[in-house]
Design a protein around this motif. Structure first.
Motif, PDB file in Angstrom:
ATOM      1  N   GLU A  56       0.821  -1.229   0.000  1.00 58.64           N
ATOM      2  CA  GLU A  56       0.000   0.000   0.000  1.00 58.64           C
ATOM      3  C   GLU A  56       0.852   1.275   0.000  1.00 58.64           C
ATOM      4  O   GLU A  56       0.371   2.350  -0.328  1.00 58.64           O
ATOM      5  CB  GLU A  56      -0.918   0.013   1.241  1.00 58.64           C
ATOM      6  CG  GLU A  56      -1.964  -1.103   1.285  1.00 58.64           C
ATOM      7  CD  GLU A  56      -1.366  -2.455   1.634  1.00 58.64           C
ATOM      8  OE1 GLU A  56      -1.895  -3.478   1.136  1.00 58.64           O
ATOM      9  OE2 GLU A  56      -0.367  -2.506   2.385  1.00 58.64           O
ATOM     10  N   GLU A  57       2.107   1.152   0.365  1.00 64.45           N
ATOM     11  CA  GLU A  57       2.995   2.326   0.423  1.00 64.45           C
ATOM     12  C   GLU A  57       3.679   2.619  -0.913  1.00 64.45           C
ATOM     13  O   GLU A  57       4.285   3.675  -1.087  1.00 64.45           O
ATOM     14  CB  GLU A  57       4.083   2.107   1.491  1.00 64.45           C
ATOM     15  CG  GLU A  57       3.538   1.927   2.893  1.00 64.45           C
ATOM     16  CD  GLU A  57       4.582   1.419   3.875  1.00 64.45           C
ATOM     17  OE1 GLU A  57       4.269   1.367   5.072  1.00 64.45           O
ATOM     18  OE2 GLU A  57       5.705   1.075   3.440  1.00 64.45           O
ATOM     19  N   MET A  58       3.583   1.688  -1.861  1.00 65.57           N
ATOM     20  CA  MET A  58       4.384   1.785  -3.080  1.00 65.57           C
ATOM     21  C   MET A  58       3.998   2.977  -3.955  1.00 65.57           C
ATOM     22  O   MET A  58       4.861   3.716  -4.440  1.00 65.57           O
ATOM     23  CB  MET A  58       4.268   0.480  -3.881  1.00 65.57           C
ATOM     24  CG  MET A  58       5.036   0.509  -5.206  1.00 65.57           C
ATOM     25  SD  MET A  58       6.811   0.752  -5.017  1.00 65.57           S
ATOM     26  CE  MET A  58       7.346  -0.921  -4.733  1.00 65.57           C
ATOM     27  N   GLN A  59       2.713   3.215  -4.166  1.00 64.39           N
ATOM     28  CA  GLN A  59       2.293   4.292  -5.065  1.00 64.39           C
ATOM     29  C   GLN A  59       2.781   5.651  -4.560  1.00 64.39           C
ATOM     30  O   GLN A  59       3.294   6.470  -5.332  1.00 64.39           O
ATOM     31  CB  GLN A  59       0.768   4.301  -5.235  1.00 64.39           C
ATOM     32  CG  GLN A  59       0.264   5.282  -6.294  1.00 64.39           C
ATOM     33  CD  GLN A  59       0.871   5.027  -7.663  1.00 64.39           C
ATOM     34  OE1 GLN A  59       0.950   3.901  -8.142  1.00 64.39           O
ATOM     35  NE2 GLN A  59       1.327   6.107  -8.316  1.00 64.39           N
ATOM     36  N   LYS A  60       2.632   5.881  -3.262  1.00 65.44           N
ATOM     37  CA  LYS A  60       3.105   7.155  -2.677  1.00 65.44           C
ATOM     38  C   LYS A  60       4.623   7.292  -2.847  1.00 65.44           C
ATOM     39  O   LYS A  60       5.133   8.367  -3.175  1.00 65.44           O
ATOM     40  CB  LYS A  60       2.737   7.209  -1.193  1.00 65.44           C
ATOM     41  CG  LYS A  60       3.255   8.435  -0.447  1.00 65.44           C
ATOM     42  CD  LYS A  60       2.566   9.712  -0.892  1.00 65.44           C
ATOM     43  CE  LYS A  60       3.143  10.962  -0.226  1.00 65.44           C
ATOM     44  NZ  LYS A  60       3.118  10.941   1.234  1.00 65.44           N
ATOM     45  N   ALA A  61       5.351   6.200  -2.631  1.00 65.56           N
ATOM     46  CA  ALA A  61       6.813   6.227  -2.773  1.00 65.56           C
ATOM     47  C   ALA A  61       7.223   6.561  -4.203  1.00 65.56           C
ATOM     48  O   ALA A  61       8.168   7.334  -4.426  1.00 65.56           O
ATOM     49  CB  ALA A  61       7.395   4.878  -2.352  1.00 65.56           C
TER      50      ALA A  61
END
Length: 330
Positions: free
Chosen positions: A179-184
């Protein structure tokens, strides 16, 4: 050569990237420590809005036709340029190509080598072809259709998301959950339209300075990085959120192997001047992360710490960079 028959040195600092303030600090330290008995030293601010020589808080515009400036009716040319620009246009070679067209020597590697090493993906591709171990990675353009599932299938979790061409840990994120990948990715794309995603490597991190010193390629004492944060991010690098232990607490055997690989990488990439390569030691084997070719040059920065540990003062370190490139070996 200018007045007093001293060598005229222009210190390039600033730049066009998020690193410009760090570069100004590095450039000022170089200015303070270059031997004023040998050199006429000038600060040259290369900024998006202006190129100026800065003398006693006065600014003198740089003539871009020949990279000179005029002061009190006298035209000042540079015998050599000291490159202290982190990021573009110094570390990526752009301004060095311009200087090379003008036949003005500088303290960095030739522009092509600088452009190559500034590109993380291309650097890794060259070194992997020579048997140097690196993390599993994948590469993404901002406007391509990419699948987060496919990325994670390749690199796994946790992983690191990095701008392909940036420094000082700007735009880097550690991703622990899908879930953190897109923001990163969005954070990284703010720094560059190309991103590299790397598998997490579990082991101690060491930073290895390799420089050209008195005509020889010299590997400096290692620095072990112990970050208080999740990784060696901007806070850890510049705001005291890390321990930098020089010399590193690793065995002589691992040090010898890593030293040989760091020197090999420097030579494969046809480097000159300063470099600082980062490695993670996994099961006693060094994995190469990246190479910085305009590393931080303040007294607290890693490369000067390493030089000090090797008995090389900042005056000697910076003066040697000038001497090596005024009369380079063909």
């Amino acid at each position: 050569m200018q007045k007093n028959n001293k060598i005229s040195v222009g210190i390039l600092m600033g730049g066009y990237s998020s690193e410009y303030q760090i570069s100004l600090k590095s450039g000022n330290v170089v200015y303070e420590h270059l031997d004023k008995e040998k050199f006429n030293v000038y600060k040259v601010h290369i900024l998006k809005e202006k190129w100026v020589a800065v003398i006693d808080s006065e600014e003198y515009p740089i003539d871009r036709t020949d990279f000179s400036f005029e002061m009190n009716g006298e035209k000042i040319n540079f015998d050599i340029v000291f490159n202290a620009i982190h990021g573009t246009p110094g570390e990526d070679g752009k301004i060095l190509a311009y200087l090379e067209l003008l036949n003005i020597p500088h303290t960095s590697a030739p522009f092509y080598q600088m452009a190559l090493t500034f590109n993380k993906r291309d650097t890794l591709a060259v070194l992997k072809a020579h048997g140097i171990k690196t993390a599993t990675s994948c590469y993404i353009y901002e406007n391509e259709n990419y699948s987060i599932d496919e990325i994670l299938e390749t690199v796994g979790l946790p992983c690191f998301v990095k701008p392909n061409r940036a420094g000082s840990s700007f735009g880097i994120s550690k991703v622990n959950k899908k879930e953190e990948m897109q923001k990163a990715l969005e954070v990284a794309f703010k720094e560059d339209h190309e991103v590299i995603v790397e598998a997490f490597l579990d082991g101690p991190e060491v930073s290895v300075g390799v420089i050209e010193y008195k005509g020889e390629v010299k590997v400096l004492p290692f620095t072990e990085i112990v970050s208080e944060n999740d990784f060696f991010d901007y806070e850890a690098k510049y705001l005291g959120k890390s321990q930098e232990i020089t010399p590193a607490r690793i065995s002589k055997e691992i040090e010898a192997v890593t030293s040989e690989i760091a020197k090999k990488a420097y030579q494969i990439l046809n480097m000159k001047g300063f470099s600082r390569s980062e490695f993670i030691i996994v099961n006693d084997e060094p994995f190469f992360l990246e190479m910085n070719t305009v590393p931080g040059l303040t007294a607290e920065s890693i490369l000067p710490q390493q030089a000090n540990c090797a008995g090389i003062s900042l005056k000697e370190l910076f003066g040697n960079a000038i001497e090596m490139n005024l009369n380079p070996k063909k």
